[in-house]
Design a protein around this motif. Sequence first.
Motif, PDB file in Angstrom:
ATOM      1  N   LEU A 443       0.848  -1.195   0.000  1.00 59.34           N
ATOM      2  CA  LEU A 443       0.000   0.000   0.000  1.00 59.34           C
ATOM      3  C   LEU A 443       0.883   1.244   0.000  1.00 59.34           C
ATOM      4  O   LEU A 443       1.786   1.373   0.838  1.00 59.34           O
ATOM      5  CB  LEU A 443      -0.915  -0.023   1.229  1.00 59.34           C
ATOM      6  CG  LEU A 443      -1.956  -1.155   1.195  1.00 59.34           C
ATOM      7  CD1 LEU A 443      -2.453  -1.494   2.596  1.00 59.34           C
ATOM      8  CD2 LEU A 443      -3.125  -0.802   0.286  1.00 59.34           C
ATOM      9  N   PRO A 456      -2.827   7.257   0.931  1.00 52.99           N
ATOM     10  CA  PRO A 456      -3.249   7.501  -0.457  1.00 52.99           C
ATOM     11  C   PRO A 456      -4.412   8.484  -0.596  1.00 52.99           C
ATOM     12  O   PRO A 456      -4.487   9.205  -1.584  1.00 52.99           O
ATOM     13  CB  PRO A 456      -3.656   6.124  -0.963  1.00 52.99           C
ATOM     14  CG  PRO A 456      -3.072   5.141  -0.021  1.00 52.99           C
ATOM     15  CD  PRO A 456      -2.757   5.834   1.248  1.00 52.99           C
ATOM     16  N   ASN A 500      -1.800  -2.992  -5.904  1.00 52.69           N
ATOM     17  CA  ASN A 500      -3.020  -2.381  -6.434  1.00 52.69           C
ATOM     18  C   ASN A 500      -2.750  -1.737  -7.793  1.00 52.69           C
ATOM     19  O   ASN A 500      -1.763  -1.028  -7.970  1.00 52.69           O
ATOM     20  CB  ASN A 500      -3.533  -1.318  -5.472  1.00 52.69           C
ATOM     21  CG  ASN A 500      -4.036  -1.942  -4.186  1.00 52.69           C
ATOM     22  OD1 ASN A 500      -5.112  -2.526  -4.143  1.00 52.69           O
ATOM     23  ND2 ASN A 500      -3.219  -1.848  -3.134  1.00 52.69           N
TER      24      ASN A 500
HETATM   25  P1  C2E Z   1      -4.864   2.725   2.385  1.00 53.06           P
HETATM   26  O1  C2E Z   1      -3.500   2.198   2.554  1.00 53.06           O
HETATM   27  O2  C2E Z   1      -5.149   4.082   2.866  1.00 53.06           O
HETATM   28  O3  C2E Z   1      -5.209   2.614   0.841  1.00 53.06           O
HETATM   29  C1  C2E Z   1      -6.359   3.106   0.344  1.00 53.06           C
HETATM   30  C2  C2E Z   1      -6.560   2.698  -1.080  1.00 53.06           C
HETATM   31  O4  C2E Z   1      -5.605   3.309  -1.926  1.00 53.06           O
HETATM   32  C3  C2E Z   1      -6.404   1.222  -1.335  1.00 53.06           C
HETATM   33  O5  C2E Z   1      -7.572   0.558  -1.001  1.00 53.06           O
HETATM   34  C4  C2E Z   1      -6.113   1.179  -2.792  1.00 53.06           C
HETATM   35  O6  C2E Z   1      -7.299   1.192  -3.534  1.00 53.06           O
HETATM   36  C5  C2E Z   1      -5.367   2.462  -3.010  1.00 53.06           C
HETATM   37  N1  C2E Z   1      -3.929   2.192  -3.092  1.00 53.06           N
HETATM   38  C6  C2E Z   1      -3.048   1.972  -2.091  1.00 53.06           C
HETATM   39  N2  C2E Z   1      -1.806   1.751  -2.585  1.00 53.06           N
HETATM   40  C7  C2E Z   1      -1.911   1.814  -3.920  1.00 53.06           C
HETATM   41  C8  C2E Z   1      -0.965   1.685  -4.993  1.00 53.06           C
HETATM   42  O7  C2E Z   1       0.247   1.424  -4.826  1.00 53.06           O
HETATM   43  N3  C2E Z   1      -1.422   1.834  -6.259  1.00 53.06           N
HETATM   44  C9  C2E Z   1      -2.736   2.099  -6.472  1.00 53.06           C
HETATM   45  N4  C2E Z   1      -3.116   2.224  -7.710  1.00 53.06           N
HETATM   46  N5  C2E Z   1      -3.642   2.222  -5.513  1.00 53.06           N
HETATM   47  C10 C2E Z   1      -3.204   2.086  -4.233  1.00 53.06           C
HETATM   48  P2  C2E Z   1      -7.517  -1.037  -0.736  1.00 53.06           P
HETATM   49  O8  C2E Z   1      -6.832  -1.698  -1.884  1.00 53.06           O
HETATM   50  O9  C2E Z   1      -8.883  -1.482  -0.431  1.00 53.06           O
HETATM   51  O10 C2E Z   1      -6.593  -1.164   0.489  1.00 53.06           O
HETATM   52  C11 C2E Z   1      -7.023  -1.426   1.770  1.00 53.06           C
HETATM   53  C12 C2E Z   1      -7.159  -0.179   2.550  1.00 53.06           C
HETATM   54  O11 C2E Z   1      -7.800  -0.480   3.753  1.00 53.06           O
HETATM   55  C13 C2E Z   1      -5.794   0.413   2.946  1.00 53.06           C
HETATM   56  O12 C2E Z   1      -5.906   1.796   3.028  1.00 53.06           O
HETATM   57  C14 C2E Z   1      -5.612  -0.146   4.339  1.00 53.06           C
HETATM   58  O13 C2E Z   1      -4.722   0.595   5.148  1.00 53.06           O
HETATM   59  C15 C2E Z   1      -6.989  -0.138   4.845  1.00 53.06           C
HETATM   60  N6  C2E Z   1      -7.216  -1.148   5.868  1.00 53.06           N
HETATM   61  C16 C2E Z   1      -6.637  -2.356   6.043  1.00 53.06           C
HETATM   62  N7  C2E Z   1      -7.172  -3.003   7.105  1.00 53.06           N
HETATM   63  C17 C2E Z   1      -8.137  -2.195   7.592  1.00 53.06           C
HETATM   64  C18 C2E Z   1      -9.036  -2.310   8.699  1.00 53.06           C
HETATM   65  O14 C2E Z   1      -9.067  -3.303   9.453  1.00 53.06           O
HETATM   66  N8  C2E Z   1      -9.891  -1.298   8.920  1.00 53.06           N
HETATM   67  C19 C2E Z   1      -9.851  -0.182   8.124  1.00 53.06           C
HETATM   68  N9  C2E Z   1     -10.705   0.800   8.398  1.00 53.06           N
HETATM   69  N10 C2E Z   1      -9.026  -0.021   7.066  1.00 53.06           N
HETATM   70  C20 C2E Z   1      -8.164  -1.038   6.815  1.00 53.06           C
END
Ligand code: C2E
Length: 672
Positions: A443, A456, A500
Amino acid sequence: MPAHSETTSRQLRPTAWGAALLAGFITQLLLILFVTLIALQQLGVTTDNLNAVVDVHMRKQNLTKTMLNVARERTLIMLTLTKIGDPFERDDLLTQFNEKGTEYAVARQSLQDMPLSPRERKLITLQQQLIKIAQPIQTQVIDLISTQHNLEAEQIAITRAIPTQNQVLAVLFQLDAETQHVALAASRKAYEAQKVARFWMYLLCGAALLVGVIVAAVVLRYTTRISREREHLAIHDALTGLPNRRLLLEYLEQALAHARRNKTLIGVLFIDLDNFKRVNDTLGHAVGDQLICHVARRLRAAVRNEDIVARLGGDEFVVVISDVHAASQVLHVVDKILAVMVAPYQIAERELFNSCSVGIGVYPTDGTSSSDLLKNADTAMYHAKSSGKNRYHLYDAAMNAMAEEQLQLDTDLHYALERNEFVFHYQPQVNLNSGRTDTVEALIRWNHPDKGLLSPAAFLDMLEDTGEIIPVGRKLLGTACAQGARWHAAGFNDLSVAINVSSKEFWHQDLLANVHDALERSGLPPRSLQLELTEGILMGDMDVAVHKILDLKAMGVSIAIDDFGTGYSSLAHLKRFPLDVLKIDRYFIKDIRHDSVNEALVISILALCNGLNLDTVAEGVETRSQLDVLRKIGCPVVQGYLISRPVPADDVMALLQRDWLQELDLHSETPA
Ligand code: C2E
Ligand code: CA
Ligand code: CA
């Protein structure tokens, strides 16, 4: 209160015009009526006069008839006298004879006093000449009767008196016929004249009426057009045709009412040209006016049809953007306006450059009335001017700070890639059967020099909008693969790295090459790289998407569908794509424990994934109870804060070593 009095005069003017017009029209109608009445009266007089003429002729005829009758009676009396011996009776008849003579003379005199035609006069003269011959003979007969020489009297009466008298009668007959003829001709002439007069009168009255109606219609059209033009001029700027302040206020009130009802925002932009005075002073007012017109056109073209562009006068414009849901939408329009205004203006065969300063007031934060919003936008505009022109300023201080921050972030983002400020944090996905981490999801994070680590949400949209996601994605793909290879080398050779891929990246022509490159450089086995795609990608051009996915899979990488359930795709739709993993969106996991519908949904997703031979990952698992439900319904893999937040690469190894069955104390329990 000029606005108020203007409104009043605007309301009065058309009514006054209408009243004046109506009065004019009525006056004209009355005049026509009056003329008609006079004409009718004149016609009556003419008729009377003609009647009088006819009357004269009738009287003439009567007199002629009287003369004729009297002459006949005198002849008869004369004859009777020759036969009567009784002296009393004779005296009686003689008196009658003389009276008839007088009657004849009176009738003739009356006739002579009347207007006569030449032929009538000639006949009367002839009659008189004959009477002159007849009279002495009649006198002779009467004398003989008086002296009782009746036989002799009879003789003279029959042979001389009666024939001459008959000649008189013949002339009188002619006179009678003549007067009759003249009377008839006169009445015919009178009738004809009256007919002609009536025809002309009707024609003229009709024409006058028609002309009146036409004139009234033309005048009415003309005046309504004039009043409409006046109305337009009163609420529009003469130079640009844009609404002026008055109309702007009216529109703004409507927009405010709409925004109140629909709970939307309104952006009021106060726009002032930066160098207008200089253009006016050096190049003249004509050029200045042209510049204003150009600016008006550019502003109009820069906004939606339903947005308002008004000119307040001079070089001041106001743009109202309605039906807005976020202040950023307003800023977007402002950016566009600032951009179009600085393009060179082609005026009077020279190239002019101008920029503008924009003050922004947003309903409801910066005011709830039109006057407050305009005033505050104006104030903000002065701030924009004083801080260096060609920029905008928001009235609200907090929003201003936010906007400035955004602007700064925008600039910083340009340099983030070359300064190596992007890093990956990794979040483990744990297999609930083995208790091991099968996969880590990479991420993106931005290590901002001042703000620290940014997630992000703070910058991903900007990367997407500017297209910078492509080079950034390419670089990070390399980073993640290299990192994966390092973990493999450390002994975790079954570990997969999930990355992603946004839709812009997916559709980019270089995707396959980039993936290939990253794998080759790092030496990471392709089966250990997983690409996470969103549903939106699969909703695009399906055939091309399937092809691309097949190409990727041919390379050996696996494909996951991310955030499943938030888009519109159905499992049936997914069947067409060669996928490996399905990640159930956090939304369904959040209250899976309390929401039986969500639980049922997840159960059916799991069943279908089983059928399609797809691995399933539950995202966003934060609590123990969520985990318990997921275990109970047979979800094989979980990811979420309960296991671990995304962590820097250096901290991943420690997580990989853990046995999560033990950590979470799941040994004793048997999953359903
Ligand atoms: P996050 O790290 O804030 O990432 C948010 C979104 O940004 C990701 O949703 C993904 O769509 C996009 N993203 C992140 N890195 C990249 C990248 O390198 N390239 C591109 N193109 N897009 C990127 P996604 O895939 O659903 O990731 C999961 C998100 O959920 C992550 O947020 C993570 O930190 C968060 N998360 C993980 N576990 C939990 C949880 O237990 N509760 C909550 N509320 N959030 C969680
Ligand atoms: Ca993801
Ligand atoms: Ca996700």
